[in-house]
Design a protein around this motif. Structure first.
Motif, PDB file in Angstrom:
ATOM      1  N   PRO A   1      -3.083   8.833 -10.689  1.00  0.00           N
ATOM      2  CA  PRO A   1      -4.167   7.845 -10.719  1.00  0.00           C
ATOM      3  C   PRO A   1      -4.350   7.160 -12.073  1.00  0.00           C
ATOM      4  O   PRO A   1      -4.757   6.014 -12.137  1.00  0.00           O
TER       5      PRO A   1
ATOM      6  N   ASP B   1       0.822  -1.212   0.000  1.00  0.00           N
ATOM      7  CA  ASP B   1       0.000   0.000   0.000  1.00  0.00           C
ATOM      8  C   ASP B   1       0.856   1.263   0.000  1.00  0.00           C
ATOM      9  O   ASP B   1       0.549   2.241  -0.687  1.00  0.00           O
TER      10      ASP B   1
ATOM     11  N   GLU C   1       2.372   1.767  -3.444  1.00  0.00           N
ATOM     12  CA  GLU C   1       1.375   2.255  -4.404  1.00  0.00           C
ATOM     13  C   GLU C   1       1.104   3.738  -4.182  1.00  0.00           C
ATOM     14  O   GLU C   1       0.960   4.509  -5.130  1.00  0.00           O
ATOM     15  N   THR C   2       1.092   4.154  -2.924  1.00  0.00           N
ATOM     16  CA  THR C   2       0.849   5.560  -2.615  1.00  0.00           C
ATOM     17  C   THR C   2       1.984   6.445  -3.110  1.00  0.00           C
ATOM     18  O   THR C   2       1.744   7.479  -3.731  1.00  0.00           O
TER      19      THR C   2
ATOM     20  N   LYS D   1      -0.171   4.591  -8.214  1.00  0.00           N
ATOM     21  CA  LYS D   1      -1.398   5.322  -8.504  1.00  0.00           C
ATOM     22  C   LYS D   1      -1.599   6.536  -7.591  1.00  0.00           C
ATOM     23  O   LYS D   1      -2.348   7.436  -7.931  1.00  0.00           O
ATOM     24  N   GLY D   2      -0.925   6.569  -6.457  1.00  0.00           N
ATOM     25  CA  GLY D   2      -1.021   7.739  -5.582  1.00  0.00           C
ATOM     26  C   GLY D   2      -0.419   8.976  -6.223  1.00  0.00           C
ATOM     27  O   GLY D   2      -0.861  10.096  -5.994  1.00  0.00           O
TER      28      GLY D   2
END
Length: 132
Positions: free
Chosen positions: A55, A43, A46-47, A51-52
């Motif tokens: 997007p 997580d 990803e952030t 996508k963080g």
């Protein structure tokens, strides 16, 4: 007039600066670099890397595969960075097949020795993860 090698001079300035900031850096080694950065959670990656950031852009796994490709083409010399990237890739959900194919593809661009070295490093990381 004596001429000092500008590269040596800059290296000395950098080392003096690092020692002034943190005396423990005097004995810092590239292998120690790995210990500073534990594997991020999926997580978190990803952030900060996926996508963080964008997007509609690349996910963290894809960005990490591209990073591994670049590190391979550089000759497999950045051992600590390669090991960290492979650990992050595993955490991000990349399969052994995806990691191996990425490295193998770069053999065409970075050469077989670079590909072989990176493949060895990646295999060490994945074998270590399996035995843990």
């Amino acid at each position: 007039m004596t001429e000092q090698n500008p590269f040596e001079a800059m290296m000395k300035i950098g080392q003096d600066w690092a020692k002034a900031m943190n005396p423990a850096l005097e004995s810092f080694t590239p292998k120690g670099f790995e210990a500073l950065f534990p594997t991020m959670s999926k997580d978190m990656m990803e952030t900060f890397m996926g996508k963080g950031i964008s997007p509609d852009g690349l996910d963290a796994k894809t960005r990490l595969l591209l990073t591994l490709a670049a590190l391979t083409v550089l000759g497999g010399q950045a051992e600590a960075q390669i090991r960290m990237t492979v650990r992050h890739l595993v955490e991000a959900g990349a399969t052994k097949q995806e990691i191996a194919e990425t490295i193998a593809q770069m053999g065409m661009f970075g050469g077989v020795p670079a590909m072989t070295k990176t493949m060895e490093l990646a295999n060490e990381v994945m074998e270590k993860d399996e035995s843990a």
